[in-house]
Design an enzyme around this catalytic site. Structure first.
Site, PDB file in Angstrom:
ATOM      1  N   LYS A  98      41.871  30.592  40.333  1.00 39.23           N
ATOM      2  CA  LYS A  98      43.131  30.392  41.073  1.00 39.23           C
ATOM      3  C   LYS A  98      44.331  30.271  40.151  1.00 39.23           C
ATOM      4  O   LYS A  98      45.420  30.755  40.462  1.00 39.23           O
ATOM      5  CB  LYS A  98      43.024  29.177  41.988  1.00 39.23           C
ATOM      6  CG  LYS A  98      42.848  27.866  41.263  1.00 39.23           C
ATOM      7  CD  LYS A  98      41.921  26.936  41.993  1.00 39.23           C
ATOM      8  CE  LYS A  98      40.572  26.984  41.314  1.00 39.23           C
ATOM      9  NZ  LYS A  98      39.474  26.323  41.904  1.00 39.23           N
ATOM     10  N   ARG A 123      30.080  30.942  25.871  1.00 40.12           N
ATOM     11  CA  ARG A 123      30.752  30.591  24.632  1.00 40.12           C
ATOM     12  C   ARG A 123      29.734  30.327  23.524  1.00 40.12           C
ATOM     13  O   ARG A 123      29.941  30.646  22.378  1.00 40.12           O
ATOM     14  CB  ARG A 123      31.624  29.350  24.839  1.00 40.12           C
ATOM     15  CG  ARG A 123      32.939  29.462  24.100  1.00 40.12           C
ATOM     16  CD  ARG A 123      33.843  28.288  24.403  1.00 40.12           C
ATOM     17  NE  ARG A 123      34.023  28.106  25.849  1.00 40.12           N
ATOM     18  CZ  ARG A 123      34.662  27.064  26.396  1.00 40.12           C
ATOM     19  NH1 ARG A 123      35.156  26.115  25.628  1.00 40.12           N
ATOM     20  NH2 ARG A 123      34.804  26.961  27.698  1.00 40.12           N
ATOM     21  N   GLY A 149      36.779  27.421  48.342  1.00 44.97           N
ATOM     22  CA  GLY A 149      35.362  27.647  48.047  1.00 44.97           C
ATOM     23  C   GLY A 149      34.650  28.597  48.973  1.00 44.97           C
ATOM     24  O   GLY A 149      34.947  29.797  49.008  1.00 44.97           O
ATOM     25  N   LYS A 199      46.564  27.287  44.755  1.00 47.23           N
ATOM     26  CA  LYS A 199      45.966  27.834  45.971  1.00 47.23           C
ATOM     27  C   LYS A 199      47.026  28.136  47.021  1.00 47.23           C
ATOM     28  O   LYS A 199      46.952  29.150  47.730  1.00 47.23           O
ATOM     29  CB  LYS A 199      44.921  26.854  46.510  1.00 47.23           C
ATOM     30  CG  LYS A 199      43.701  26.738  45.599  1.00 47.23           C
ATOM     31  CD  LYS A 199      42.839  25.540  45.967  1.00 47.23           C
ATOM     32  CE  LYS A 199      41.572  25.473  45.121  1.00 47.23           C
ATOM     33  NZ  LYS A 199      40.857  24.187  45.294  1.00 47.23           N
ATOM     34  N   VAL A 223      40.180  30.092  46.623  1.00 43.32           N
ATOM     35  CA  VAL A 223      40.785  29.150  47.566  1.00 43.32           C
ATOM     36  C   VAL A 223      39.736  28.685  48.574  1.00 43.32           C
ATOM     37  O   VAL A 223      39.090  29.502  49.214  1.00 43.32           O
ATOM     38  CB  VAL A 223      41.963  29.796  48.330  1.00 43.32           C
ATOM     39  CG1 VAL A 223      42.610  28.775  49.260  1.00 43.32           C
ATOM     40  CG2 VAL A 223      42.988  30.372  47.364  1.00 43.32           C
ATOM     41  N   VAL A 250      28.924  27.472  39.123  1.00 42.07           N
ATOM     42  CA  VAL A 250      29.019  28.616  40.036  1.00 42.07           C
ATOM     43  C   VAL A 250      28.278  29.822  39.440  1.00 42.07           C
ATOM     44  O   VAL A 250      27.480  30.478  40.117  1.00 42.07           O
ATOM     45  CB  VAL A 250      30.492  28.995  40.323  1.00 42.07           C
ATOM     46  CG1 VAL A 250      30.565  30.165  41.298  1.00 42.07           C
ATOM     47  CG2 VAL A 250      31.262  27.797  40.876  1.00 42.07           C
TER      48      VAL A 250
END
Lengths: 435, 435
Positions: free
Chosen positions: B103, B45, B132, B203, B130, B14
């Site tokens: 979520k 990271r 997408g 969700k 929730v 994403v």
């Protein structure tokens, strides 16, 4: 907090429900807004009509301008151009935010209303104008604000969907289906605005404006109604596994030279029975939105009716009221893209062409040749002998094309009609929803 | 306008799409926001990983707190509780609005985040958490703000929907379907969060909180996953014209004394094949919302995937940015109703009970008697002889009940299991989506 003064203009089926919910849900609405909402009056044309137990008669007035003058928030549910436009402009100029469900006014004079809202430092909301209760305009305007809408494809007129549904499932012809819709209250005594596609065209203009950040007026929309849809068209659709729907289609187009544009149209079309819009029955509405990143989205629900539409009106009212309490404003008109409107001839679509032809050798070859000469390619063709008592045999020839421009397809049909072997062009309908 | 500084935390599928769209759509986004959005850095990271051509390596940093410190807007896509929570709290305290798709964090610590946003005078958005790409939270929060939500019924986990779909259409058993989902990237190597319903429960908690203006935590959600769903259950569903789906169900309940409450649950259930949710295939999501005035609404689209989810993230980002430019704020947490959470035993549902019984006279009478004694009534019963090679004949008895409380139904099943004539309780599953 001091109560916010709400003026309601119009007291039809939606207005009555809005007034009722403002009263029965007063406490919840106050919690959500952060201040009570006080209905200060309902402007009507005549005080005499009986309006049932939900309307407090002491709220009624025939003096709409006076009511608007004292309001923080104005709900316009009169419909039509005048006096709705003048009253909304008065409200916006006077510093009241406006919630309206008036699609005709928005599709005609939207920019003027937006400018007035901008000057007045107030807001203009109109979720109820398209697809009734379905949250659609706000998702397009706000949820998809980071995305690029490619296409909006929707059933946005419940009356015509009901009529087409009855033609399909009950085998009624157009007039009988309209009569049934009228008897059930789904169609007006004069059904012109619905069956000729004016209502859907106004909604398409509103959807396209929001989706493409471009001003689109009702007059920019290519519009065909359903009065020419025959029982034969509906049967032909069934034979190719499709159903006939009146669709509003708003598309972002890209020309060969990369130039972007927008095309907006309303017309009946065959869509595959497997398409989610095909199963939208009765007076329901549903809208497909295709966006670059989000992909395909669908919104489904009741497109009309007093109570469902009142839900959309109140949602807008809460937003406008909350912003007023918080001293903020939602997004205004967005027209930065201002893409050019493309003519219908450039639209890419597919045709279902049903012909009566002479039943003799070489007919299919001739038809195929004409189609090919127009640069159109054929997806399927189906020939069937027609029983006839006298004279030369006749056959029915049904051609479904691949995608081509409307101009090429139209020219193809004209050329086919001119062929000596073609006895009649029985029906032509666009095919949408796949390729 | 000065650019708004955007910090991106996390660079998975994403995050990568968000970074790409921020760059390729920069001009449009600036138009919509009223100021340019400048991606000032991406916290990761490790700097070593190859992140493809869409990520400018000079933007990468491992110092997330430093990045957050300089940001106007923070996008959190790390997931999990820590360090996401600490970073979000730091951002909100420092005056940056936050967009997140986390979520688990919201369902666990939502109120704390909201309070921090309130104190910081900034905003918290989480549409991506929730379903997408589907605009769902904003419609519930804003479009339905003037309505009363009665029920939310949804398929909100794509992985389990894919698995159940494959069990139904390809006849795979649970393990084989999970393996296939894993090989296609629809399921994690450790699929626990999905198949045990944890993801859907988080969700559901978020949806219930918004729909009912009540704080609901993940721990308040009755949760059953799909690991116990057998090929037999799927076949049984087919026999009654239904399909098995993992549903998130949030309901406003009214007790006999009129007291209102909320129940939230996630479990597999049989729903009629004619229900619009039944045709939601593969990894798609769809959510039904039933509101008092609006009636039934459905929202459908892609529930996961980098690009679709990025659309939801950017929609939120534009809202937060636009409000920042305009000096305004959207609605914060709304918990005024604070309805009590009702225990699972009070939930009204229906059971599909599949039993192995002795094939002898009076068996059906005994079973029916036990069911009636628990105040449960039967909708349909189907008895079928089972082929057996030796010993006494056996039969399969399938009972579908009418609606009753979960407690009564559970007690009924226990009592049935205790009957001497009942050889085995083969399967028990709830039936939803009608009655």
């Amino acid at each position: 907090m001091d109560p916010l003064k709400v003026a309601l203009l119009g007291c039809g089926s939606v207005g009555t429900q809005v007034a009722r919910l403002l009263s029965t849900h007063a406490e919840e609405l106050a919690q959500r807004v952060g201040a009570p909402l006080e209905l200060t009056g309902i402007a009507v044309r005549t005080l005499e009509a009986d309006r049932g137990p939900d309307i407090d008669p002491s709220l009624l007035t025939t003096d709409a301008p006076e009511l608007v003058k004292r309001a923080d928030l104005v709900i316009e549910l009169i419909g039509g151009i005048e006096p709705a436009r003048t009253l909304i402009l008065q409200a916006l100029a006077g510093g009241a935010s406006v919630v309206t469900g008036n699609k005709a006014l928005l599709a005609e004079h939207g920019p003027q209303l937006y400018e007035a809202a901008e000057r007045g430092g107030v807001e203009l909301y109109y979720e109820a104008a398209v697809a009734g209760a379905i949250p659609l305009l706000r998702p397009i305007r706000e949820s998809l604000a980071g995305d690029r809408v490619r296409r909006v494809l929707g059933i946005v007129n419940g009356t015509t969907n009901y009529v087409l549904d009855k033609m399909d499932t009950a085998g009624l012809d157009f007039s009988a289906a309209v009569a049934q819709a009228q008897s059930l209250g789904y169609a007006e005594a004069d059904p012109t605005a619905d069956v000729e596609g004016y209502d859907a065209a106004a909604k398409a203009a509103i959807l396209a404006s929001l989706a493409f950040h471009t001003r689109v007026h009702a007059a920019d929309v290519h519009r065909e109604g359903i009065t020419q849809v025959s029982a034969g068209d509906v049967a032909s659709a069934k034979q190719i596994g499709a159903v006939v729907k009146l669709l509003a289609i708003c598309e972002r187009t890209v020309a060969a030279d990369g130039a972007e544009g927008v095309s907006v149209r309303v017309h009946p079309a065959m869509i595959p029975a497997s398409h989610p819009l095909a199963s939208v029955r009765g007076a329901f509405n549903a809208v497909f939105v295709e966006a670059e990143a989000a992909g395909e989205l669908m919104f489904y629900g009741q497109g009309a009716g007093g109570l469902p539409t009142a839900s959309a009106v109140l949602g807008d009212l809460v937003s406008a009221a909350r912003n007023r309490v918080g001293g903020s404003r939602g997004p205004g008109e967005s027209t930065y893209a201002q893409l050019p409107l493309r003519p219908m001839g450039e639209v890419i679509t597919r045709y279902h062409i049903s012909l009566d032809v002479a039943d003799r050798p070489g007919v299919l070859a001739s038809v195929a040749k004409v189609i090919a000469e127009h640069g159109v390619s054929i997806e399927t063709v189906r020939q069937q002998q027609i029983e006839s008592e006298v004279g030369e045999g006749r056959a029915s020839l049904v051609v479904v094309t691949h995608a081509a421009t409307e101009a090429a397809l139209e020219a193809t049909v004209s050329a086919l009609a001119g062929l000596e072997i073609v006895t009649a062009v029985v029906g032509v309908m666009r095919v949408e929803g796949e390729d």
